[in-house]
Design a protein around this motif. Structure first.
Motif, mmCIF file in Angstrom:
data_model
loop_
_atom_site.group_PDB
_atom_site.id
_atom_site.type_symbol
_atom_site.label_atom_id
_atom_site.label_comp_id
_atom_site.label_asym_id
_atom_site.label_seq_id
_atom_site.Cartn_x
_atom_site.Cartn_y
_atom_site.Cartn_z
ATOM 1 N N ILE A 32 -3.196 1.321 -10.109
ATOM 2 C CA ILE A 32 -1.886 0.734 -9.148
ATOM 3 C C ILE A 32 -0.522 0.749 -10.122
ATOM 4 C CG2 ILE A 32 -0.925 -1.265 -8.541
ATOM 5 C CD1 ILE A 32 -3.788 -2.019 -7.291
ATOM 6 N N ILE A 52 1.228 -2.264 -1.226
ATOM 7 C CA ILE A 52 -0.149 -1.945 -1.331
ATOM 8 C C ILE A 52 -0.876 -2.517 -0.040
ATOM 9 C CG2 ILE A 52 -2.157 -2.453 -2.705
ATOM 10 C CD1 ILE A 52 -0.097 -2.964 -5.053
ATOM 11 N N LEU A 57 -5.717 1.647 0.259
ATOM 12 C CA LEU A 57 -5.861 1.873 -1.011
ATOM 13 C C LEU A 57 -7.457 1.996 -1.251
ATOM 14 C CD1 LEU A 57 -4.817 1.946 -4.042
ATOM 15 C CD2 LEU A 57 -5.189 -0.581 -4.175
ATOM 16 N N ILE A 79 -5.442 -7.540 -7.202
ATOM 17 C CA ILE A 79 -4.012 -7.600 -6.893
ATOM 18 C C ILE A 79 -3.280 -8.959 -7.171
ATOM 19 C CG2 ILE A 79 -2.082 -7.040 -5.423
ATOM 20 C CD1 ILE A 79 -3.797 -4.918 -4.066
#
Length: 122
Positions: A32, A52, A57, A79
């Motif tokens: 990322i 995101i 993803l 995340i």
């Protein structure tokens, strides 16, 4: 990232996994941040918003980081662990949106300072 005093309990485990560079969580964060840096380098602006979508993803990285542990929920938690661990300010440095179906998207303001902060906490 070793200060966990303001981090929700479920995310502490993810922070520890990232700190210990455990795959696939650490690999996901590296991916990322690398993607953020590449996109930021291509934009002439002082800052940009990096979005995101955990489900998208997951599809994008399945071949690059093969692991059954990478579910959309684990991606979301990883995340959030990065955001909390880096001490980014919600609504100032990042924000979260929710679709009508309940899916979350994470939007991170990308500039030189935030990239440095994220990299420093790896």
């Amino acid at each position: 990232m070793s200060e966990f005093h303001q981090v929700p309990i479920p995310l502490i485990n993810y922070l520890r996994l990232i700190e210990r560079k455990k795959s696939p969580y650490y690999d996901l964060i590296c991916y990322i941040i690398s993607d953020m840096e590449n996109r930021y380098a291509r934009t002439p602006h002082d800052s940009d918003i990096y979005t995101i979508n955990p489900r998208r993803l997951k599809q994008e990285i399945e071949e690059k980081i093969p692991s059954k542990k990478l579910t959309t929920i684990n991606i979301s938690r990883t995340i959030l662990a990065l955001l909390y661990g880096s001490k980014l300010e919600k609504d100032e440095d990042y924000y979260v949106t929710t679709s009508s179906g309940g899916r979350k998207n994470y939007h991170i303001k990308v500039d030189h300072n935030i990239l440095s902060t994220l990299r420093m906490h790896l």
